[in-house]
Design a protein around this motif. Structure first.
Motif, short mmCIF file in Angstrom:
data_model
loop_
_atom_site.label_atom_id
_atom_site.label_comp_id
_atom_site.label_asym_id
_atom_site.label_seq_id
_atom_site.Cartn_x
_atom_site.Cartn_y
_atom_site.Cartn_z
N VAL A 58 0.86 -1.19 0.00
CA VAL A 58 0.00 0.00 0.00
C VAL A 58 0.89 1.23 0.00
CG1 VAL A 58 -1.61 1.34 1.39
CG2 VAL A 58 -1.93 -1.12 1.18
N ILE A 59 0.64 2.13 -0.94
CA ILE A 59 1.37 3.40 -1.00
C ILE A 59 0.46 4.50 -0.48
CG2 ILE A 59 2.37 5.13 -2.58
CD1 ILE A 59 3.14 2.83 -4.44
N PHE A 60 0.99 5.40 0.33
CA PHE A 60 0.15 6.53 0.74
C PHE A 60 0.92 7.84 0.68
CE2 PHE A 60 1.49 6.28 5.33
CZ PHE A 60 1.97 4.99 5.35
N LEU A 61 0.20 8.87 0.25
CA LEU A 61 0.74 10.23 0.15
C LEU A 61 -0.41 11.20 0.35
CD1 LEU A 61 1.38 11.25 -3.56
CD2 LEU A 61 0.03 9.25 -2.95
N HIS A 62 -0.10 12.44 0.69
CA HIS A 62 -1.18 13.38 1.01
C HIS A 62 -1.94 13.85 -0.23
CE1 HIS A 62 -3.40 16.37 3.20
NE2 HIS A 62 -3.00 17.31 2.37
N HIS A 63 -1.22 14.34 -1.24
CA HIS A 63 -1.88 14.97 -2.40
C HIS A 63 -2.30 13.91 -3.42
CE1 HIS A 63 0.64 18.21 -0.71
NE2 HIS A 63 -0.24 19.05 -1.21
N PRO A 64 -3.59 13.82 -3.77
CA PRO A 64 -4.00 12.85 -4.79
C PRO A 64 -3.27 13.12 -6.11
CG PRO A 64 -5.93 13.70 -3.64
CD PRO A 64 -4.75 14.54 -3.20
N PRO A 65 -2.68 12.07 -6.70
CA PRO A 65 -1.98 12.25 -7.98
C PRO A 65 -2.89 12.02 -9.18
CG PRO A 65 -1.44 10.11 -7.06
CD PRO A 65 -2.41 10.75 -6.10
N PHE A 66 -4.19 11.87 -8.94
CA PHE A 66 -5.15 11.61 -10.01
C PHE A 66 -6.25 12.67 -9.95
CE2 PHE A 66 -5.43 8.72 -6.34
CZ PHE A 66 -6.55 9.23 -5.71
N PRO A 67 -6.90 12.94 -11.11
CA PRO A 67 -8.00 13.91 -11.10
C PRO A 67 -9.22 13.33 -10.39
CG PRO A 67 -7.75 12.97 -13.29
CD PRO A 67 -6.61 12.42 -12.46
N THR A 68 -9.97 14.19 -9.69
CA THR A 68 -11.12 13.72 -8.92
C THR A 68 -12.43 14.38 -9.34
OG1 THR A 68 -10.99 15.43 -7.22
CG2 THR A 68 -9.60 13.46 -6.92
N GLY A 69 -12.36 15.42 -10.14
CA GLY A 69 -13.58 16.16 -10.48
C GLY A 69 -13.85 17.31 -9.52
N LEU A 70 -13.18 17.31 -8.37
CA LEU A 70 -13.24 18.49 -7.48
C LEU A 70 -12.16 19.44 -8.00
CD1 LEU A 70 -13.54 16.86 -3.93
CD2 LEU A 70 -15.36 17.94 -5.26
N LYS A 71 -12.53 20.26 -8.97
CA LYS A 71 -11.51 20.94 -9.77
C LYS A 71 -10.67 21.91 -8.96
CE LYS A 71 -14.26 20.32 -13.96
NZ LYS A 71 -15.47 19.77 -13.30
N GLN A 72 -11.29 22.60 -8.03
CA GLN A 72 -10.50 23.55 -7.23
C GLN A 72 -9.48 22.82 -6.36
OE1 GLN A 72 -10.55 26.83 -7.48
NE2 GLN A 72 -12.23 26.92 -8.96
N MET A 73 -9.87 21.66 -5.86
CA MET A 73 -8.92 20.89 -5.06
C MET A 73 -7.86 20.24 -5.96
SD MET A 73 -9.74 21.41 -1.95
CE MET A 73 -8.66 20.25 -1.13
N ASP A 74 -8.29 19.76 -7.14
CA ASP A 74 -7.33 19.14 -8.06
C ASP A 74 -6.22 20.11 -8.46
OD1 ASP A 74 -8.69 16.77 -7.90
OD2 ASP A 74 -9.59 16.90 -9.90
N GLN A 75 -6.55 21.41 -8.52
CA GLN A 75 -5.53 22.40 -8.89
C GLN A 75 -4.39 22.44 -7.87
OE1 GLN A 75 -7.24 26.23 -9.71
NE2 GLN A 75 -8.46 25.45 -11.42
N ILE A 76 -4.70 22.02 -6.65
CA ILE A 76 -3.64 21.96 -5.63
C ILE A 76 -3.35 20.49 -5.27
CG2 ILE A 76 -3.90 24.28 -4.68
CD1 ILE A 76 -5.61 22.98 -2.41
N GLY A 77 -3.54 19.60 -6.25
CA GLY A 77 -3.19 18.19 -6.06
C GLY A 77 -1.71 17.96 -6.30
N CYS A 78 -1.35 16.71 -6.57
CA CYS A 78 0.05 16.36 -6.86
C CYS A 78 0.34 16.70 -8.32
CB CYS A 78 0.27 14.88 -6.59
SG CYS A 78 1.97 14.35 -6.88
N ARG A 79 1.23 17.63 -8.55
CA ARG A 79 1.40 18.20 -9.90
C ARG A 79 2.05 17.23 -10.90
NH1 ARG A 79 1.31 24.48 -9.73
NH2 ARG A 79 -0.76 24.56 -8.78
N ASP A 80 2.82 16.27 -10.41
CA ASP A 80 3.46 15.34 -11.35
C ASP A 80 2.89 13.93 -11.18
OD1 ASP A 80 4.66 15.38 -8.84
OD2 ASP A 80 6.54 16.20 -9.62
N GLY A 81 1.55 13.88 -11.08
CA GLY A 81 0.89 12.60 -10.90
C GLY A 81 1.10 11.63 -12.04
N ALA A 82 1.14 12.15 -13.29
CA ALA A 82 1.30 11.26 -14.45
C ALA A 82 2.65 10.54 -14.37
CB ALA A 82 1.19 12.05 -15.74
N GLU A 83 3.69 11.28 -13.99
CA GLU A 83 5.02 10.66 -13.88
C GLU A 83 5.04 9.65 -12.73
OE1 GLU A 83 4.39 13.82 -14.24
OE2 GLU A 83 5.68 14.68 -15.79
N LEU A 84 4.38 9.98 -11.64
CA LEU A 84 4.30 9.03 -10.52
C LEU A 84 3.57 7.76 -10.96
CD1 LEU A 84 4.63 8.30 -7.52
CD2 LEU A 84 2.48 9.53 -7.08
#
Ligand SMILES: [Fe+2]
Length: 283
Positions: free
Chosen positions: A151-177
């Motif tokens: 199990v991997i855990f981190l604070h910032h979701p690295p995937f889009p969620t549809g909560l767009k304002q929150m996604d803007q402050i998500g994990c910026r390099d999620g695709a690379e992760l």
């Protein structure tokens, strides 16, 4: 094995209030009580960031005091509201946080499930990152045990969620992760916080999941233009159950008590009434 995931506790110094009015410390006390009361109890707790509200030493003292009442070990990673140096100092005697190096990431191998905690902080920013250095660290950890359920855990979701304002402050390099994680079929979940809502998605060949907060939630608002707002929906936590036979199953549990339980009473006209009543009689 059962893992409880608490997140976004936003602990304050005594007598201070999160967002001016939310007694987050009292909320966390209730979550600790709920976890300690459970039968069976989770073997461990993970806390996926925003442990404190401002990352201040007095807040970490309070966090340590409250979590010290847990009947089971807790493994913590920082969120954007935390500060690395203060967290490291408050938990200097922990047996899993690294003593040196910039990032508060770690792997724990003493359970049937392997735990990998990532540090997605970008100091002074709300958004997060798992930069090239952190991705290289994760790649090395994953390569160590490619078959053990992880199990991997981190604070910032690295995937889009549809909560767009929150996604803007998500994990910026999620695709690379995602590219680092995708080759590993043994990664059962990528568990996150930050969005203060329960969310699940298929991502990078595994399941991405966001846990509900132990205190205030973020309003379910899928309109792009609106800023994120607080909703005092019920505090909750996630329970991740794992066994070799059934893999990982995730439940959401509310912190506070509710009316019930009540037995089912089947109307004789219900088509499956006989079968259901037979089952009830065997209880
Ligand atoms: Fe938070």
């Amino acid at each position: 094995m059962m893992i409880a995931q608490i997140t976004d506790m936003h602990v304050r110094a005594p007598d201070a209030r999160c967002n001016g009015f939310i007694d987050t410390n009292a909320y966390l006390e209730r979550a600790v009580d709920a976890l300690n009361r459970m039968t069976p109890r989770p073997e461990i707790v993970i806390a996926t960031g925003d442990l404190t509200d401002c990352g201040l030493p007095a807040e970490f003292v309070e966090l340590r005091r409250i979590l010290g009442r847990l009947a089971m070990p807790v493994y913590m990673i920082p969120g954007n509201h935390d500060r690395r140096a203060e967290m490291r100092q408050a938990f200097a005697d922990s047996d899993y946080l690294p003593r040196d190096g910039q990032f508060l990431h770690f792997a724990v191998d003493r359970y049937p499930l392997r735990l990998i905690g990532l540090d997605s902080i970008v100091p002074g920013k709300g958004y997060g990152s798992i930069c090239a250095e952190r991705r290289a660290w994760l790649a090395a950890r994953l390569a160590e045990q490619p078959d053990k359920p992880t199990v991997i855990f981190l604070h910032h979701p690295p995937f889009p969620t549809g909560l767009k304002q929150m996604d803007q402050i998500g994990c910026r390099d999620g695709a690379e992760l995602g590219k680092v994680i995708a080759p590993y079929r043994n990664v059962l979940r990528v568990l996150c916080g930050h969005h203060h809502r329960p969310i699940q998605t298929a991502w990078a060949g595994t399941i991405g999941s966001v846990g509900p907060a132990t205190a205030h939630q973020v309003m379910l608002d899928l309109v792009d233009a609106k800023p994120a707002r607080i909703m005092m929906e019920p505090p909750a936590f996630h329970l991740h159950l794992w066994s070799p036979a059934s893999g990982m199953v995730t439940h959401m549990a509310y912190v506070d008590d509710h009316a019930g339980p009540y037995d089912f009473r089947f109307d004789p006209d219900y088509p499956a009434a006989d079968e259901e009543m037979e089952l009830a009689a065997t209880r």
